[in-house]
Each structure stands twice: as structure tokens, then as C-alpha cells.
Design an enzyme around this catalytic site. Structure first.
Site, PDB file in Angstrom:
ATOM      1  N   SER A   8       0.847  -1.202   0.000  1.00  0.00           N
ATOM      2  CA  SER A   8       0.000   0.000   0.000  1.00  0.00           C
ATOM      3  C   SER A   8       0.877   1.244   0.000  1.00  0.00           C
ATOM      4  O   SER A   8       1.581   1.532   0.969  1.00  0.00           O
ATOM      5  CB  SER A   8      -0.908   0.004   1.231  1.00  0.00           C
ATOM      6  N   HIS A  33      -1.190  -1.153  -4.301  1.00  0.00           N
ATOM      7  CA  HIS A  33      -2.476  -0.760  -3.716  1.00  0.00           C
ATOM      8  C   HIS A  33      -2.456   0.755  -3.467  1.00  0.00           C
ATOM      9  O   HIS A  33      -1.537   1.279  -2.848  1.00  0.00           O
ATOM     10  CB  HIS A  33      -2.667  -1.526  -2.407  1.00  0.00           C
ATOM     11  N   MET A  37      -8.863   8.588  -0.268  1.00  0.00           N
ATOM     12  CA  MET A  37      -9.745   8.964   0.847  1.00  0.00           C
ATOM     13  C   MET A  37     -10.255  10.381   0.647  1.00  0.00           C
ATOM     14  O   MET A  37      -9.495  11.258   0.229  1.00  0.00           O
ATOM     15  CB  MET A  37      -8.976   8.907   2.162  1.00  0.00           C
ATOM     16  N   HIS A  66      -8.275   1.620  -4.378  1.00  0.00           N
ATOM     17  CA  HIS A  66      -9.290   1.400  -3.334  1.00  0.00           C
ATOM     18  C   HIS A  66      -9.936   2.755  -3.033  1.00  0.00           C
ATOM     19  O   HIS A  66      -9.308   3.615  -2.418  1.00  0.00           O
ATOM     20  CB  HIS A  66      -8.567   0.824  -2.106  1.00  0.00           C
ATOM     21  N   MET A 137     -11.907  -5.226   4.594  1.00  0.00           N
ATOM     22  CA  MET A 137     -11.158  -4.372   5.514  1.00  0.00           C
ATOM     23  C   MET A 137     -10.962  -5.101   6.843  1.00  0.00           C
ATOM     24  O   MET A 137     -11.921  -5.544   7.468  1.00  0.00           O
ATOM     25  CB  MET A 137     -11.915  -3.056   5.773  1.00  0.00           C
ATOM     26  N   ASP A 175      -7.146  -6.137   3.727  1.00  0.00           N
ATOM     27  CA  ASP A 175      -6.579  -4.786   3.764  1.00  0.00           C
ATOM     28  C   ASP A 175      -6.600  -4.216   5.176  1.00  0.00           C
ATOM     29  O   ASP A 175      -7.658  -3.876   5.694  1.00  0.00           O
ATOM     30  CB  ASP A 175      -7.393  -3.897   2.806  1.00  0.00           C
TER      31      ASP A 175
HETATM   32  C1  DX5 Z   1      -6.731   1.777   5.270  1.00  0.00           C
HETATM   33  C2  DX5 Z   1      -6.216   1.464   3.901  1.00  0.00           C
HETATM   34  C3  DX5 Z   1      -5.160   0.404   3.870  1.00  0.00           C
HETATM   35  C4  DX5 Z   1      -3.879   0.787   4.516  1.00  0.00           C
HETATM   36  C5  DX5 Z   1      -3.154  -0.456   4.944  1.00  0.00           C
HETATM   37  O1  DX5 Z   1      -7.780   2.678   5.169  1.00  0.00           O
HETATM   38  O2  DX5 Z   1      -7.275   1.015   3.077  1.00  0.00           O
HETATM   39  O3  DX5 Z   1      -4.914   0.005   2.521  1.00  0.00           O
HETATM   40  O4  DX5 Z   1      -3.056   1.544   3.662  1.00  0.00           O
HETATM   41  O5  DX5 Z   1      -2.068  -0.095   5.712  1.00  0.00           O
HETATM   42  P1  DX5 Z   1      -1.487  -1.005   6.869  1.00  0.00           P
HETATM   43  O6  DX5 Z   1      -0.996  -2.256   6.222  1.00  0.00           O
HETATM   44  O7  DX5 Z   1      -0.414  -0.167   7.459  1.00  0.00           O
HETATM   45  O8  DX5 Z   1      -2.609  -1.290   7.845  1.00  0.00           O
HETATM   46 ZN    ZN Z   2      -6.779   0.095   1.078  1.00  0.00          ZN
END
Ligand code: DX5
Ligand code: ZN
Length: 216
Positions: A8, A33, A37, A66, A137, A175
């Protein structure tokens, strides 16, 4: 079977984005990834279209986008044009999910549905045969670096049997909070795509961590 590993980029060093993308290119990672947001669907802002275009310019691997945004149907085409190969929208943000999935597929992208930790996998039953991926998630969306929610294992098993029963071909992507410890049990439960942000980028040897995840 080895998992698909998707680092990510949210956890990377944005001031050195090109070298971070190059590191992923040179690693055993499969996808990149990319977390979008909007400060509305989730309580945080991340990056937008110009950053996705910049990543695409250097990436040799598919961008797995995403969308943690309201009204995702307004933006899927723009993210496709910016370079997305896979686009996931949140079930909780999509009253007309079936239509949005068709819209993503018509662009030639793989279509995914993301679900929050409290959303039951049963809600996916009637969309399963239309999608390529479920982004499950395992933390509340909005931030990297959070603690993995243990209830995820049960959800993965339930989803995996739904997929098998339907004879569908759908990836189960996990994720949030993925690390070396939970990777194998997640795969044993039926997951086949592992997203990892902090676990990869906070390491002094991210390529090695990616390789370890790949061989979980
Ligand atoms: C959270 C994101 C994830 C995040 C994962 O809202 O959708 O993709 O970047 O990061 P880690 O692996 O640090 O939890
Ligand atoms: Zn994500």
C-alpha cells in the site's frame, strides 16, 4: 498457491514516490495498492488523481485502486484514465452497487467491492458472480498502521465458502494490519491477496518483507 502481494503506497515516503514505486517494481510484489480517501466517507484525506497519474508513470505493475469515497460512481472513469487496473468501491458508499460494478467492468477494469469490518459478507451474495475481488477491511478504513481485527478470519472463511458454493472466481483481498504473523492464517482461511502498508514500508528492507509475504 502463493498470494498476490499488494504493497500500500499510502505508507510510502511521498517525497520520494518515484523511488518507492521503483522499489515495488523491482520486488516480488504483484500489484500496487492505492488508497483514495475523501474526508467524508472516511475521516482522512490521502491522494487524488494527479498522484495516481504520477505513480502510473513509473509503475510496471497494475494499480489496485481502493476508493474510500462517497459517490464513487462519479470518479471511476477518471481513476481508470489515471491508470487504475483494478477499482474497488465500498459497499457502504454505493446504493446502486450493481450499476457501479458494471460501470467499472465496461471500462475494462477488474471490479472490486470493499467492505468495512462491521459489514457481513452475506451482503455480497447477490453481487458475487459480477465481481473480481472483495477487499475485506481488517481495520476501519481511513488510516494505515492500525491493529488487525481478529474477527476477519471468520469473515474470510464464510466468504470463501460462499464463493466456492457459487462457483465464482473472486479474489479475497485483506486490507489493514497485515503482517508476517497473520498472513499464513489468512491464506489458510481462503484469502489470496495481501495488502500491506506499514509492515512493508516501515521495514529497513521492504523488498525482503515483500518476498517474505509472497512466501507466507
Ligand atoms: C486503510 C487502507 C489500507 C492501509 C493499509 O484505510 O485502506 O490500505 O493503507 O495499511 P497497513 O498495512 O499499514 O494497515
Ligand atoms: Zn486500502
Amino acid at each position: 498457491m502463493k498470494p498476490i502481494v499488494a504493497p500500500s503506497i499510502l505508507a510510502s515516503d511521498f517525497a520520494n514516490l518515484q523511488s518507492e514505486v521503483t522499489m515495488i517494481n523491482e520486488s516480488q510484489a504483484d500489484w500496487i495498492h492505492v488508497d483514495i480517501m475523501d474526508g467524508v466517507f472516511v475521516p482522512n484525506l490521502s491522494m487524488g488523481l494527479p498522484v495516481v497519474q504520477a505513480i502510473k508513470k513509473h509503475a510496471t505493475k497494475p494499480l489496485d485502486v481502493h476508493l474510500m469515497i462517497v459517490n464513487p460512481e462519479r470518479y471511476v472513469e477518471a481513476f481508470f484514465e489515471a491508470g487504475a487496473s483494478i477499482i474497488s468501491v465500498h459497499l457502504e458508499a454505493s446504493p446502486h452497487l450493481h450499476r457501479t460494478i458494471q460501470q467499472i467492468k465496461a471500462l475494462g477494469c477488474k471490479a472490486g467491492v470493499a467492505i468495512n469490518p462491521h459489514t457481513g459478507v452475506e451482503q455480497l451474495q447477490d453481487i458475487l458472480s459480477d465481481i473480481d475481488l472483495v477487499c475485506m477491511m481488517s481495520v476501519n478504513p481511513g488510516f494505515g498502521g492500525q491493529k488487525f481485527i481478529e474477527n476477519t478470519y471468520k469473515k474470510v472463511s464464510r466468504l470463501k465458502s460462499m464463493i466456492d458454493k457459487a462457483g465464482a472466481k473472486v479474489h479475497i483481498e485483506i486490507d489493514g494490519g497485515v503482517n508476517q504473523k497473520n498472513a499464513k492464517p489468512l491464506m489458510d482461511a481462503g484469502a489470496d491477496v495481501l495488502v500491506a502498508g506499514n509492515f512493508v514500508f516501515s521495514s529497513s528492507n521492504p523488498k525482503l518483507v515483500i518476498e517474505q509475504l509472497k512466501n507466507s
